[in-house]
Design an enzyme around this catalytic site. Structure first.
Site, PDB file in Angstrom:
ATOM      1  CD  GLU A 128     -31.619  20.287  -7.348  1.00  0.00           C
ATOM      2  OE1 GLU A 128     -31.187  19.126  -7.466  1.00  0.00           O
ATOM      3  OE2 GLU A 128     -30.950  21.240  -8.079  1.00  0.00           O
ATOM      4  CD  GLU A 239     -27.579  23.860  -8.380  1.00  0.00           C
ATOM      5  OE1 GLU A 239     -27.557  23.202  -9.498  1.00  0.00           O
ATOM      6  OE2 GLU A 239     -27.768  23.568  -7.378  1.00  0.00           O
TER       7      GLU A 239
END
EC number: 3.2.1.39
Length: 450
Positions: A128, A239
């Site tokens: 991320e 995720e």
């Protein structure tokens, strides 16, 4: 006798077809203390034996570095070797510590060799980072990020590092939010990847209608958007999850009932079909974060907080409703591993030494931070965004989008003529067409040739 061997081969190929399913694992506990090998081993053993499941036997890691050290390889590796838990290795790519991540990777390869290689599903360069580097990430105070050019440079550095080693050819990707993947300024990262990791949390899409009844549609939409930009590369679900407790985000209520619904409607259709690392096994030891995503409570137990069993209907319905199903073959051992678009896969990686996703670490501080790593309350629209590699929770959250992956499915679908029995046997390790159907067809052709 020959028939028996062929049937055994077909069963072996069919077994290898199932995609990897596991959890994310941080290198520290929720109070910032470093996890030991025993801690990881206990988690991996628990995940394999969760009541109501077939076992979660893969671990996604966020860093190669053991908590509290400069560049010692993470103790999750020997724990995984002991428990035979497959690994999606991770190198933390924000904050200027990448040289130490590379040093730890080199040391791990030298120390564990084949024992490590046979467990590795792939390598993730960063988590991320692009989201945290974006306007939304800055607005959400998600932490230090990295620009796309730097991520590409790091990916190339990892390729050079593993060349000629036991991990040579390992599929390399990057994990980010769907909003980062659909941002055209990040397209160079997609080009550099073999697969794309998708992080998505409808719970945090608090600028949209995000009740639990909306969650599946939001998730599916963001995956589809990611697939659309993935250039035919596989999208791995790295995720996702729904909190069991914590504050309400717009219409999203954190409780056990909703966590169970999200598991049924989003998780069950993925498990065994698409490489998936759920967030998270445990995040409440010793401190319970807000929100808390752990499917077991503060005491590690094989008995989860809610029923994890998947009905046949929940598993099949969402799989059928996906924009694109998991590819028939994988970058590893011919396993179905991710969502792909209809685009031709022109450069499928050929890594074959390992199987299974791996454990990860999340955090808002770096690996020796005392910060809890939970999704930020100021999340903008979707997937979580861990800003550093520390605790077992995920941090700041970003948008609702799509991510692509490049562990592409094989472009080969088999020869037009029936292969010989010896050819079938020699090609079995590569999955023959990378699918259960391929295994069945192989056996049928072999029997016909007898």
């Amino acid at each position: 006798m020959q028939f028996t061997h062929l049937v055994a081969l077909a069963l072996a190929l069919a077994t290898s077809e199932a995609a990897h399913q596991g959890f994310n694992y941080g290198n520290t506990k929720s109070d910032g203390s470093a996890k030991s090998q025993a801690d990881f081993q206990a988690e991996f053993s628990t995940a394999k034996n969760l009541v109501g499941t077939s076992g979660f036997t893969s671990a996604r890691l966020y860093t190669m570095i053991q908590g509290g050290t400069a560049n010692t390889p993470i103790s999750a590796i020997p724990a995984a070797i002991t428990e035979q838990t497959s690994l999606l290795l991770g190198l933390w790519a924000s904050g200027g510590n990448f040289a130490n991540e590379i040093a730890a990777l080199k040391a791990a390869i030298a120390q564990y060799g084949d024992d490590l290689a046979k467990l590795v599903v792939g390598i993730s360069v960063g988590s991320e980072d692009l989201y945290r580097n974006s306007v939304d990430g800055v607005k959400a105070n998600a932490g230090i990020g990295t620009n796309p050019d730097e991520i590409v440079s790091y990916i190339n550095e990892v390729r050079s590092t593993i060349a000629g080693t036991k991990l040579s050819g390992a599929p390399i990707g990057h994990v980010d939010t769907w909003t980062a993947w659909v941002n055209g300024s990040n397209s160079a990262v997609i080009d550099a990847c073999d697969w794309l990791g998708f992080d998505g949390y409808p719970y945090f899409q608090n600028t949209m209608a995000n009740s639990i009844s909306d969650a599946k549609a939001l998730f599916d939409e963001s995956v589809a958007k990611t697939q659309a930009v993935a250039k035919g590369k596989e999208v791995w679900i790295t995720e996702t999850g729904w909190p069991v407790s914590g504050k309400t985000e717009n219409l999203a209520v954190a409780n056990l009932a909703n966590a169970k619904t999200y598991w049924d409607e989003v998780g069950c259709p993925l498990f065994g079909k698409t490489n998936t690392w759920w967030y998270i096994l445990q995040d409440a030891d010793p401190v319970t974060p807000n929100p808390s995503f752990g499917i077991v409570g503060s005491t590690l137990s094989t008995t989860p907080l809610f029923d994890l069993s998947c009905s046949a209907s929940s598993s099949s319905s969402a799989a059928a409703s996906s924009t694109a199903g998991p590819s028939a073959s994988s970058v590893i051992g011919g396993k179905a591993s991710g969502f792909t678009t209809a685009a031709a896969n022109s450069a499928k990686p050929t890594f074959t030494v390992g199987k299974g996703p791996g454990g990860s670490y999340n955090g808002t501080g770096f690996w020796n931070s005392t910060s809890s790593a939970r999704p930020s309350s100021s999340a903008i629209s979707g997937s979580s965004s861990g800003s550093a590699a520390g605790s077992s929770g995920s941090s700041g959250s970003s948008g609702s989008g799509a991510s692509g992956a490049s562990g592409q499915s094989s472009s080969s679908t088999g020869s037009s003529s029936a292969p010989s029995t010896s050819n079938i046997l020699s090609n079995a390790a590569s999955g023959l067409s990378g699918s259960i159907c391929g295994a069945v067809v192989a056996v049928c052709l072999a029997l016909a040739a007898l």
